[in-house]
Motif scaffolding. Structure first.
Motif, short mmCIF file in Angstrom:
data_model
loop_
_atom_site.label_atom_id
_atom_site.label_comp_id
_atom_site.label_asym_id
_atom_site.label_seq_id
_atom_site.Cartn_x
_atom_site.Cartn_y
_atom_site.Cartn_z
N ARG A 119 0.79 -1.36 0.22
CA ARG A 119 0.00 -0.14 0.08
C ARG A 119 0.89 1.10 0.08
O ARG A 119 1.75 1.31 0.77
CB ARG A 119 -0.98 -0.02 1.25
CG ARG A 119 -1.95 0.81 0.88
CD ARG A 119 -2.97 0.82 2.22
NE ARG A 119 -2.62 2.05 3.02
CZ ARG A 119 -2.64 2.05 4.39
NH1 ARG A 119 -2.87 0.93 4.98
NH2 ARG A 119 -2.13 3.06 4.94
N ASP A 121 0.74 5.44 0.21
CA ASP A 121 0.02 6.55 0.47
C ASP A 121 0.76 7.60 -0.16
O ASP A 121 1.77 7.98 0.15
CB ASP A 121 -0.33 6.79 1.77
CG ASP A 121 -1.36 5.70 2.35
OD1 ASP A 121 -2.11 5.16 1.79
OD2 ASP A 121 -1.20 5.57 3.85
N GLU A 154 -2.00 -1.44 -3.91
CA GLU A 154 -3.03 -0.49 -3.61
C GLU A 154 -2.51 1.00 -3.49
O GLU A 154 -1.24 1.30 -2.76
CB GLU A 154 -3.74 -0.57 -2.07
CG GLU A 154 -4.52 -1.78 -1.99
CD GLU A 154 -5.32 -2.19 -0.81
OE1 GLU A 154 -5.09 -1.05 0.00
OE2 GLU A 154 -5.40 -3.17 -0.40
N LYS A 156 -3.13 5.03 -2.92
CA LYS A 156 -4.20 5.64 -2.29
C LYS A 156 -3.47 7.28 -1.84
O LYS A 156 -2.46 7.46 -1.81
CB LYS A 156 -4.60 5.28 -0.90
CG LYS A 156 -5.63 3.88 -1.22
CD LYS A 156 -6.29 3.75 0.18
CE LYS A 156 -7.03 2.43 -0.27
NZ LYS A 156 -7.78 1.88 0.94
N ASP A 165 -9.90 13.31 -1.89
CA ASP A 165 -9.14 12.02 -1.82
C ASP A 165 -10.14 10.80 -2.10
O ASP A 165 -9.68 9.68 -2.53
CB ASP A 165 -8.44 11.86 -0.75
CG ASP A 165 -8.94 12.27 0.56
OD1 ASP A 165 -10.16 12.30 0.71
OD2 ASP A 165 -8.52 12.26 1.61
N ASN A 169 -9.23 7.88 -4.81
CA ASN A 169 -8.88 6.56 -4.36
C ASN A 169 -9.87 5.55 -4.94
O ASN A 169 -9.38 4.56 -5.28
CB ASN A 169 -9.13 6.59 -2.71
CG ASN A 169 -8.00 7.41 -1.96
OD1 ASN A 169 -6.85 7.58 -2.52
ND2 ASN A 169 -8.31 7.58 -0.68
#
Lengths: 199, 1228
Positions: A119, A121, A154, A156, A165, A169
């Motif tokens: 993931r 960010d 993933e 995001k 966001d 996302n």
């Protein structure tokens, strides 16, 4: 995108040496003015005699087994170019090492083929960045092109870093929308250009 | 008679197509004229020989008329024939064929003139030629013929404009070089030629070129020039005719000559302003000139044309009033001017400024205009080339206003100019966007001349000082420091070049005021450094780099004393303070935390290193201070169990010390307070060596590698290499020779020799910096160092010397030994010392202290550097093995000498170390190679060598046979000796090797396991080997590797093919081939790719049953070697692989998967990783080398496999997998 004013005209930029990097035990290759004789006086292989096929200039340390970790992921995506500034996502702090999460963590990997979720960010330079989706798309593409099939990606926006966001996302999480976006020639060209600085 | 001959030759000339034949005929005619002493009849007959082509042959009446009228005057006859031809044009066949014939016929005459001796032509009667000459009493002996011929050829320009011009121009040019040529004739030629008028431009380019050449020839002739001046005066009407004639020229070659002619006119002729303007208009119309690309090859470039037209502009200051406004107008066109054009304008401007005389009139009136235009090129320019070219112009202006041809001009010219620049630029220094540009402009103008520098340097430094005190940003400080540094650099250049042009400059520099320069360190550099050095940000790091660079410039500034002597500007305490400041930065690394983010950025340290090197070359005491401080800091730390980071810091510091002190030879510059130590070019080298020897050992605690001690030895090696390079750079490759009277007894060198020299107890030979003897002295000191290290390594505690350190000592010995001549090597008895290690009679025996590997390394070091002639007796050592192995169980050595004993120890089968075997092999390689048959070798030595070959042949045969074979362990110990002997002999193409080849082939295929060991060891025969290099005096035949490949490898190809009947032998041969080829350059095996590729594929895929014969380690190392070969083939000749792509891709994939997973054997893990990496690399190269259609079928499975490989356990392998994946992703 041409003719459009920059979303953030003055982003904070880190120099390449300030980015997190993997420190090698042997120290970086010396490049100073005094390093001309290094290959003779500090050779990588100090024993110059004997037979066999030369093994190249590899360090034994480089042959150690190390699973893919957060720094590896950071190295893969931090060199992606920003679509509007002549800097990389790492330099602009859009991609940060603490915002990369591997699950399960590399130390606890049950087997090399186990399913791993990555993931990432992202932190846009400003919270109304209109190119956040494109950046996310590029990060996703880069990871899918370079990670093995047992890694799920993933991407995001970091919570609170972008005004929309949720929407971004949603777009980035939807496989079909990602695939459809990459069908668009303009978008594909843009992503290719962003990835051209990756090594 | 002669007339017929001439006609015949003319006819042959016209009919001939070959230039050489034509030239020969012209020479014959010339010889005939010369032998007749230019008898007028002969000359007449010669001229009339072309008559038949000048008139219609059938018009006999006309011809008769001409003959009747001409009689003896053959010129008139020819001319008459010619005019007749022109008058009768309607009847005359004026086709291009006949024109060509006329051209060739006239060429006969011009070529004859070309071949004719210049003093031959005479006259038979005196006729006044011109009014001017008629008043002079001169002998006309030579004039007539020349005069008449000029008249004849000159008339061509009035009559025929197509056929005769080229030949006529050529002939006229020849005539103008004749002895009989007089200046008035030149005037006549010019007038005649100009009559062609409008038709000139209709001529071919080649014809016009002849005319241009003629003009140039005449106008360059000073006698013709004065005749022209006399006749035409400054109104120079002939020039206007010429300009009219030649306007509109476009051919590059012609333009080159035409521009040259214009330059001559401007330079050598007195011209009225109107004529000068006309000339200027003519050539300036071409500016800026360019050259269109054409398919026809001409040997002229656009740069040639630019250069030619530039010399027109710069030819004379009489056109300055037109040139400068013209060039400025071109420059000020803004964006319409390209960089190339701008550069052309600026270069032209500079050429004009530099070459125009009388600058008060030609330059001063335009200075302000020039400045006003040019300043913007620097202030707002962003192209480096343009900025540099502009600065060149501004510098040239300052120099020109300072003085010309050794004469100084009134100072107001220069001060007005500099004041103008300062007025415009001073304020810009405080604006960060323009600081750099303004400073550059100021430095360029002020430092262009010594006079300007002396008048303005204090105020310029003051401007900088004011701005540095109140900087707008770190980058502003950075720019200001850059300017200060550049200023100091320019100042040094002025000091070095003082008095080259003006004696006054030298005198003024003697009285230069220095106070403001001396205060720079404490006023500017030190405060900036102290403020930022503790925790610099990256921008401040750049500032610090500039400070370091500036400190180097400041510390090396020299001043001229009133006596004319040169001394350093700064006093020793200031220099010492500068050094100490920089040293602080250098030793900081020892304290740095490994996690410090700055520890990877060494650019500041690198700059400091360069600065220190520059400083200690002139402030020599600085190096001793620096080394002493560094050594003290190193001693403070505990090196018994150092961290990896500490060891790296130690390595960096020692390496930098060696670079700072040894990479340049110190200069002999005086100080205001003299140094305590006398100057020696070797003083830094001695300081460095003495200090490091004193530092050794850093630790007495034995541990794995003793890296701290090894780093000291490595740095000593680096010091030798640096100083050798410095000597090579300064003195060239001087050959080291000692005088016979200056023999050195190595036994007498004291242990503390270097410390004694460093302390000053022993003084070195006094040498000047420029004497090549420095090199000789260096080699001597290098030898002493080697002797010292050998004794320490052999007599001192064993645990201080790691293998790494001994390798370095060995290589140092090789480096120094190879620099000695044969005589020196012999007189020093180095062949003996290779086994004695420079021990003195009272020293203890070596064996107590050293392992075989250690003593072997020390032996090898000396042997490696010896010349073959200095080690003749050592060849016999090769036979030691013979006797030793033949009595394997005997403990008695038959040989008594130290060397023999050493070699026998080498055969001790208890020494099972791989490295001991490697050393044995290396020593034997050297011994077997440095054998030069000749008078210095006796027959017994040749015999020894032959017996050695026989012995090893027999040994290999037996050791690999099932009946007599020895254990694999023993075989592995002894085989390197045999292969070493063969390797050394191969390099000198010893024919005895050929006798060994069948035995080697047989042994490889033997069923005994030793056969496989031999097969995989065969690569060593071809492996690039430092021992076998010419610089170490190895005996090398030029194509020895090709020879060995042809003899040893090539015969095996047929036997090794996968389909061969004997699968076992084929498998062994394949192993041998692959290991041999992997060590060869591609060019050697490129012709055998068809046979080689199936073998590579088999070794990757494993073949049908081949792996059943081979050990697991061989499978992987063989696959790795095969992949290396494939990489070479892909890089150099991929086409050969086109038909095998499927097999290669599958093979690479198979070997990759075979190398994955845990096999269990730790030793194989590294090989397997390397194999994986190389397999992926090969896969990644394939899409880059082949078109998509060849590989598209294999893309999907390969892409899948590479995706999985991106998750490889090893990071480096993953990197290669990603690259391969990316290259396959492009395959649709």
């Amino acid at each position: 995108m041409e003719g459009r004013g920059l979303d953030n005209a003055n982003p904070t930029i880190l120099s390449v040496s300030q980015l997190p990097s993997r420190r090698r035990k042997g120290g970086a290759v010396r490049r100073g003015p005094d390093s001309k004789c290094d290959s003779i006086v500090y050779p990588r292989q100090h024993w110059p005699y004997g037979s066999g096929v030369s093994s190249g200039e590899d360090d034994e340390e480089e042959d150690e087994e190390e699973p893919i970790d957060e720094q590896d992921i950071f190295d893969l995506i931090s060199t992606i170019s920003d679509p509007e500034h002549p800097h990389t996502l790492g330099q602009l702090s859009v991609v940060r090492l603490p915002d990369i999460h591997l699950s399960p963590s590399p130390a606890k990997l049950p087997s090399p083929d186990a399913l791993v979720t990555v993931r990432v960010d992202l932190t846009p330079t400003i919270n109304h960045c209109s190119l956040a989706t494109v950046i996310g798309l590029a990060v996703r593409c880069r990871l899918e092109q370079t990670l093995p099939p047992n890694y799920r990606v993933e991407v995001k926006m970091k919570e609170g870093s972008h005004a929309q966001d949720d929407q971004v996302n949603k777009q980035l999480g939807d496989k079909e929308r990602v695939a459809a976006a990459l069908e668009n020639d303009t978008l594909q060209r843009m992503v290719d250009k962003m990835l051209s600085t990756c090594v | 008679m002669a007339g017929v001959q001439f006609k015949q030759w003319a006819l042959e000339y016209v009919l001939s197509d070959e230039e050489t034949a034509q030239l020969e005929l012209a020479r014959k005619a010339a010889r005939e004229i010369e032998s007749s002493h230019a008898n007028s009849t002969v000359v007449g007959n010669w001229a009339a020989s072309i008559q038949q082509w000048m008139s219609p042959a059938h018009d006999d009446d006309q011809l008769d008329d001409i003959q009747a009228s001409g009689g003896g005057n053959i010129i008139t006859r020819a001319k008459g024939a010619y005019s007749m031809m022109l008058n009768r044009q309607p009847e005359y066949d004026f086709s291009s064929d006949s024109l060509g014939t006329i051209f060739t016929a006239l060429s006969f005459l011009s070529s004859t003139l070309e071949a004719l001796d210049k003093g031959t032509l005479k006259s038979d009667q005196g006729i006044p030629v011109s009014p001017v000459q008629s008043s002079c009493v001169i002998p006309y002996a030579d004039l007539l013929s020349v005069q008449r011929l000029i008249g004849f050829f000159g008339s061509m320009f009035s009559y025929d404009h197509k056929a005769g011009i080229t030949a006529a121009s050529k002939a006229l040019r020849q005539l103008s070089a004749m002895k009989g040529f007089k200046p008035p004739m030149g005037v006549k030629i010019l007038e005649d030629v100009c009559k062609i008028k409008e038709d000139f431009r209709l001529q071919t380019a080649l014809t016009r070129l002849e005319v241009y050449e003629l003009f140039l020839r005449l106008l360059q002739d000073s006698a013709v020039a004065s005749e022209l001046q006399h006749k035409y005066g400054s109104s120079a009407g002939f020039i206007l005719d010429l300009l009219e004639l030649c306007a509109n020229e476009r051919d590059p070659r012609n333009l080159m000559t035409w521009f040259k002619t214009i330059t001559v006119l401007l330079k050598d002729y007195d011209l009225s302003p109107e004529v000068a303007e006309e000339i200027f208009k003519t050539f300036s119309a071409y500016f800026p000139i360019s050259l269109r690309n054409t398919t026809t090859q001409i040997a002229i470039t656009a740069d040639d044309l630019k250069e030619a037209i530039r010399s027109c502009f710069a030819a004379h200051h009489c056109i300055s009033s037109f040139v400068f406004p013209f060039l400025l107008q071109k420059l000020d066109q803004g964006d319409a001017v390209t960089v190339a054009v701008k550069l052309d304008i600026l270069k032209t401007m500079r050429a004009c400024v530099e070459s125009y005389g009388n600058p008060q009139i030609s330059l001063a009136p335009y200075v302000e205009k020039l400045w006003n235009s040019l300043k913007y090129e620097v202030r707002n320019g962003d192209v480096k080339e343009t900025i540099d070219a502009t600065l060149d112009v501004l510098r040239a202006i300052a120099k020109r206003l300072d003085g010309t041809s050794g004469q100084k001009l009134n100072v107001s010219l220069l001060t007005d100019y500099v004041d103008l620049v300062i007025r415009d630029c001073r304020d810009d220094l405080s604006k960060p966007s323009y600081t750099k540009q303004a400073g550059l402009l100021l430095i360029t103008v002020i430092c262009a001349t010594v006079r300007g520098y002396l008048l303005y340097n204090a105020s310029f430094i003051d401007f900088l000082r004011q701005n540095i005190r109140q900087p707008k940003s770190p980058s502003h400080t950075d720019d200001l420091l850059l300017l200060l540094n550049s200023f100091l650099k320019s100042r040094m250049e002025l000091v070095v070049q003082r008095g080259e042009k003006y004696r006054e400059d030298q005198e003024s520099l003697n009285c230069e005021a220095h106070t403001h320069l001396k205060s720079l360190f404490h006023d500017i550099y030190l405060p900036i450094w102290s403020k930022r050095a503790a925790e610099p940000t990256s921008e401040e790091g750049d500032v610090l780099k500039k400070v370091a660079e500036g400190l180097a410039r400041l510390a090396t500034q020299q001043v001229v004393q009133p006596t004319g002597d040169i001394v350093l500007l700064n006093s020793p305490p200031v220099c010492s303070e500068i050094c100490s400041l920089l040293t602080e930065e250098l030793i900081k690394g020892l304290d740095m935390n490994p996690d410090d983010s700055k520890s990877d950025d060494h650019t500041l340290e690198d700059q400091v290193v360069l600065a220190l090197r520059t400083i200690v070359m002139v402030y020599r005491d600085g190096y001793a201070e620096l080394v002493a401080r560094a050594v003290a800091e190193i001693r403070k730390r505990d090196w018994a169990n150092p961290s990896h980071h500490s060891l790296n810091s130690l390595r960096d510091l020692l390496s930098r010390l060696s670079f700072i002190g040894c990479s340049k030879i110190p200069a002999h510059i005086a100080m205001t307070t003299p140094s305590k130590k006398p100057y020696s070019p070797l003083q830094h080298f001695v300081t460095f060596v003495a200090s490091l020897l004193d530092l050794f050992p850093l630790t007495r605690q034995a541990h794995e590698e003793c890296l701290a001690n090894a780093h000291i030895v490595s740095s000593l090696h680096a010091g030798l290499l640096w100083f050798r390079d410095a000597c090579d750079e300064k003195y060239g490759n001087a050959v080291f020779t000692w005088g016979s009277t200056n023999q050195i007894n190595l036994k007498e060198i004291p242990d503390d020799f270097f410390t004694a020299v460093h302390r000053g107890d022993v003084t070195l030979v006094s040498l000047s910096e420029s004497s090549p003897s420095v090199y000789h002295e260096f080699v001597k000191l290098g030898l002493f160092l080697v002797v010292h290290l050998y004794r320490s390594a052999t007599l001192g505690p064993r645990e201080l010397w790691s293998e790494r350190a001994l390798v370095q000592v060995s290589q140092m010995a090789a480096l120094i030994t190879r620099m000695l001549s044969i005589d020196e090597q012999v007189s020093l008895n180095l062949a003996h010392e290779a086994f004695n290690f420079f021990r003195r009679p009272n020293d203890e025996a070596v064996e107590k202290n050293l392992s075989y590997v250690s003593s072997g390394l020390l032996t090898l070091g000396i042997l490696q550097g010896l010349r073959p002639e200095a080690m003749t007796e050592l060849v016999s050592l090769l036979s030691v093995y013979q006797s030793q192995l033949n009595k394997a169980n005997s403990s008695q050595y038959a040989l008594g000498g130290v060397a023999e004993q050493f070699m026998c120890d080498a055969c001790d089968l208890m020494q099972h170390q791989q490295k001991a075997s490697d050393i044995r092999g290396a020593i034997c390689t050297v011994l077997a190679n440095k054998f030069k048959p000749g008078p210095s070798f006796s027959n017994s030595e040749s015999l020894t060598l032959n017996q050695t070959f026989d012995f090893w042949a027999e040994w290999i045969k037996n050791a690999t046979s099932l009946e007599k074979g020895i254990s694999s362990e023993s075989f592995e110990v002894i085989l390197p000796i045999a292969l070493g002997v063969i390797t050394g002999s191969i390099a000198r193409q010893d024919k005895h090797v050929l006798d060994l080849v069948p035995i080697l082939h047989q042994a490889i295929s033997n069923k005994h396991a030793n056969g496989e060991i031999l097969a995989k060891s065969m690569g060593i025969l071809f492996k690039p080997n430092n021992l076998l290099s010419p610089e170490y005096h190895a005996i090398l035949k030029r194509f020895y590797r090709q020879w060995a490949y042809f003899s040893i490898t090539k015969p095996l190809f047929a036997l090794a093919q996968p389909a061969a009947a004997d699968g076992h032998s084929a498998s062994r041969y394949r192993i041998a081939i692959i290991f041999m080829v992997a060590n060869c350059p591609f060019t050697i095996y490129q012709d055998d790719l068809d046979s080689l590729i199936p073998l590579l594929i088999t070794s990757l895929t494993g073949g049908s049953n081949s792996n059943s014969f081979t050990g697991k380690d061989v499978v992987f190392t063989q696959a790795f070697a095969a992949l290396q070969i494939l990489t070479e083939i892909l890089g150099n000749g991929p086409d050969a692989l086109k038909s095998h792509l499927r097999e290669i891709i599958n093979g690479a994939k198979m070997i990759y998967s075979k190398c994955c997973g845990n096999v269990g054997d730790e030793n194989l893990a590294a090989t397997r990783t390397r194999c994986r990496k190389l397999a992926l690399h090969v896969l990644g190269m394939i899409p880059l080398k082949f078109e998509e259609r060849h590989i598209i079928a294999y893309a999907p499975p390969t892409q899948r496999m590479l995706a999985v490989a991106c998750g490889d356990a090893v990071r480096k392998v993953r990197e290669v997998a990603r690259q391969a994946r990316a290259s396959w992703a492009k395959v649709a």
